[in-house]
Scaffold this active site. Structure first.
Site, PDB file in Angstrom:
ATOM      1  N   ASP A  12      66.171 -25.509  -7.838  1.00  0.00           N
ATOM      2  CA  ASP A  12      67.358 -25.961  -8.555  1.00  0.00           C
ATOM      3  C   ASP A  12      68.221 -26.686  -7.527  1.00  0.00           C
ATOM      4  O   ASP A  12      68.054 -26.487  -6.316  1.00  0.00           O
ATOM      5  CB  ASP A  12      68.094 -24.753  -9.137  1.00  0.00           C
ATOM      6  CG  ASP A  12      69.350 -25.135  -9.883  1.00  0.00           C
ATOM      7  OD1 ASP A  12      69.366 -26.204 -10.523  1.00  0.00           O
ATOM      8  OD2 ASP A  12      70.321 -24.366  -9.804  1.00  0.00           O
ATOM      9  N   ASP A  14      72.143 -27.464  -7.835  1.00  0.00           N
ATOM     10  CA  ASP A  14      73.484 -26.893  -7.687  1.00  0.00           C
ATOM     11  C   ASP A  14      73.422 -25.402  -7.376  1.00  0.00           C
ATOM     12  O   ASP A  14      72.819 -24.625  -8.119  1.00  0.00           O
ATOM     13  CB  ASP A  14      74.289 -27.119  -8.971  1.00  0.00           C
ATOM     14  CG  ASP A  14      74.503 -28.594  -9.252  1.00  0.00           C
ATOM     15  OD1 ASP A  14      75.221 -29.236  -8.476  1.00  0.00           O
ATOM     16  OD2 ASP A  14      73.936 -29.099 -10.241  1.00  0.00           O
TER      17      ASP A  14
END
Length: 218
Positions: A12, A14
């Site tokens: 991922d 963020d």
């Protein structure tokens, strides 16, 4: 399990590669306030951590409120401006990526402009090149498995031999729904006042760690 033994490692963006979650949730709270909607940073984290911008509109529509058309574009501009001046990489992520021999990519709920800017600003873009997959590319965002399955397909990897690194409940749930191993990361600043270990373990994470220096610990 040794992360180097997976066919694919999906990160991922963020909260895993870049320490962006508090910055983006502050932007969301501020922009909503400018348009007459009240939502504190803590509520933004609780409701939208790991979710796409479409989830914001859906949340308010479910409550009989319609966001002005210009709110989300205004939010995007605010976030990009804030990131350009203040975004930092997660400590130690550069070393992890440099040492990782397995194929790896990004699968993010953020749009491609935001992901690209985030990686450019923090000096991480060379580790991924064009291997960036976002919620814009699939019908259903996290917690649905679509994005992770799409990334695995594009990378020609078996989902059951794929490791996902995630910081959100929706991301963990999406990875498990895709049949992947998922490690929860709780080293972002948004977890300083929250029990990330308990939160992501309850969501189904196979392992939870708080420092990128512990990435190789098995």
């Amino acid at each position: 399990m040794d992360p180097g033994k997976f066919d694919l490692v999906i990160f991922d963006c963020d909260g895993v590669l870049v320490d962006s979650e508090l910055l983006s949730c502050r932007c969301l709270s501020e922009v909503l306030a400018e348009f007459g909607f009240e939502l504190c940073v803590e509520q933004a984290l609780e409701l939208f951590l790991g979710r796409s911008s479409a989830a914001i509109g859906h949340y308010y529509r479910e409550r009989g409120q319609v966001l002005p058309d210009r709110l989300l574009p205004h939010l995007k501009a605010r976030v990009l401006e804030t990131f350009a001046g203040a975004l930092q990489p997660i400590p130690g992520i550069g070393s992890v990526l440099s040492a990782l021999n397995s194929p790896h990519c990004v699968a993010s709920s953020s749009d491609i402009d935001r992901v690209s800017l985030s990686l450019d600003v923090t000096g991480l873009s060379s580790h991924f090149e064009d291997r960036l997959y976002t919620a814009q590319m699939v019908k259903h965002g996290k917690p649905a498995p679509d994005l992770f399955l799409y990334a695995a397909e594009k990378m020609r990897a078996d989902p059951s031999c794929t490791l996902v690194i995630e910081d959100s409940v929706s991301g963990v749930q999406a990875a498990k729904a895709a049949g992947m191993i998922v490690w929860g990361f709780v080293g972002g600043s948004h977890y300083r006042a929250r029990d990330g270990q308990a939160i992501l373990s309850a969501a189904g994470a196979d392992r939870v760690f708080a420092r990128m220096s512990d990435f190789w610990e098995t």
